[in-house]
Design an enzyme around this catalytic site. Structure first.
Site, PDB file in Angstrom:
ATOM      1  N   ASP A  12       0.833  -1.191   0.000  1.00  0.00           N
ATOM      2  CA  ASP A  12       0.000   0.000   0.000  1.00  0.00           C
ATOM      3  C   ASP A  12       0.874   1.249   0.000  1.00  0.00           C
ATOM      4  O   ASP A  12       1.725   1.417   0.885  1.00  0.00           O
ATOM      5  CB  ASP A  12      -0.901   0.039   1.238  1.00  0.00           C
ATOM      6  CG  ASP A  12      -1.970  -1.034   1.225  1.00  0.00           C
ATOM      7  OD1 ASP A  12      -2.250  -1.559   0.137  1.00  0.00           O
ATOM      8  OD2 ASP A  12      -2.515  -1.336   2.302  1.00  0.00           O
ATOM      9  N   ASP A 252     -10.683  -4.210   7.508  1.00  0.00           N
ATOM     10  CA  ASP A 252     -10.019  -5.510   7.658  1.00  0.00           C
ATOM     11  C   ASP A 252      -9.810  -5.847   9.126  1.00  0.00           C
ATOM     12  O   ASP A 252      -9.890  -7.014   9.528  1.00  0.00           O
ATOM     13  CB  ASP A 252      -8.669  -5.499   6.926  1.00  0.00           C
ATOM     14  CG  ASP A 252      -8.837  -5.398   5.421  1.00  0.00           C
ATOM     15  OD1 ASP A 252      -9.865  -5.878   4.899  1.00  0.00           O
ATOM     16  OD2 ASP A 252      -7.939  -4.840   4.758  1.00  0.00           O
TER      17      ASP A 252
END
Length: 295
Positions: A12, A252
């Site tokens: 990311d 998440d």
């Protein structure tokens, strides 16, 4: 209990835009959109749904077994997972592709714009669900389209209960495919936007979806979440974050808490309560998979 986490492993790149997207994008000019955002804050983190969920599970003391594909550039990531005690036996490596990459830009109101390069994730369907690894619970999180379809069927055939978590991968599927996922799954979890899209594409209300699975969880951000079981809705209040720093990965974190609770035999509302707590902890932290919490 080993928990199989089917989904992406990704790097990311997280950028911070100090203004508001809405102030930079002119609705009347969308047909000739040409916008540049100055992002003073930038960092690169380990991410992907499977990686984030596995990290959260290990923080809670549960066993995490990711099923994912990475490229040859992922040796550091694999080493990190192993250091955390995550079983990397079922993470495949494909030559000629980068590991999936997400470029995430967040504005001052925590709105996000994401660009995603799937890379090795596109080959995730070649990595089959292991049936001899002691897996008793699983989750289908965003991954390659074929992988999500095949892994759901493989889990159902193997008699392994699983959570269907389409996330940002939901638009890849039509109504018939999404209905099939629901029929195969034991639980479904979506945020409120995804829930509306899921209902629109399948023609099923939340009550209808809940009647086909053991439970449906619809997260509502700071408002908490709705837990649907047997056509009945239970509202689980949210937990206020001590400080809002970074929303990336809080969904998440919620999924990790949900799986942890299910593996312990908890009720869905109790699982959701922990998920709200963990999600609030994540949004109040920076550093990707470096947040800390207690069960």
């Amino acid at each position: 209990m080993s928990i199989l986490v089917c989904g992406s492993l990704a790097f990311d790149t997280i950028m911070t835009f100090e203004g508001r997207f809405a102030e930079q994008i002119l609705p009347s000019q969308l047909h000739i959109l040409n916008v540049s955002f100055l992002v003073p804050g930038l960092r690169r983190e380990y991410g992907g749904c499977a990686g984030n969920i596995a990290y959260g599970l290990r923080q809670l003391g549960s066993s995490a077994v990711p099923l994912a594909m990475v490229g040859n550039d992922a040796q550091d990531y694999l080493g990190r997972l192993q250091t955390l005690g995550v079983n990397t036996q079922f993470i495949g490596i494909t030559a000629g592709n980068y590991t999936a990459q997400a470029m995430i830009m967040t504005d001052r109101d925590n709105n996000q714009i994401t660009a995603f390069h799937p890379g090795a994730m596109s080959d995730a369907h070649t990595n089959a669900v292991p049936t001899d690894a002691g897996v008793k619970l699983a989750i289908i999180s965003p991954d390659g389209r074929d992988a999500m379809l095949q892994h759901a069927q493989q889990l159902h055939t193997a008699g392994i209960p699983f959570v269907f978590d389409p996330g940002q991968g939901l638009p890849m599927f039509n109504g018939e495919e999404l209905t099939s996922f629901i029929e195969l799954a034991s639980w479904v979890t979506v945020n409120d936007y995804e829930g509306k899209m899921l209902s629109d594409r399948t023609g099923l209300s939340f009550e209808d979806i809940a009647a086909r699975v053991n439970g449906l969880i619809v997260t509502l951000g700071e408002q908490g979440c709705e837990v649907w079981e047997g056509g009945q809705k239970t509202s689980v209040p949210g937990v206020k974050a001590a400080e809002v720093l970074d929303p990336t990965g809080c969904g998440d974190a919620f999924r990790a808490a949900l799986l942890h609770g299910l593996s312990q035999g908890w009720s869905l509302p109790r699982c959701a309560e922990l998920g709200n707590k963990i999600g609030a902890t994540k949004i109040a932290s920076r550093g990707g998979q470096n947040y800390q919490f207690a069960a």
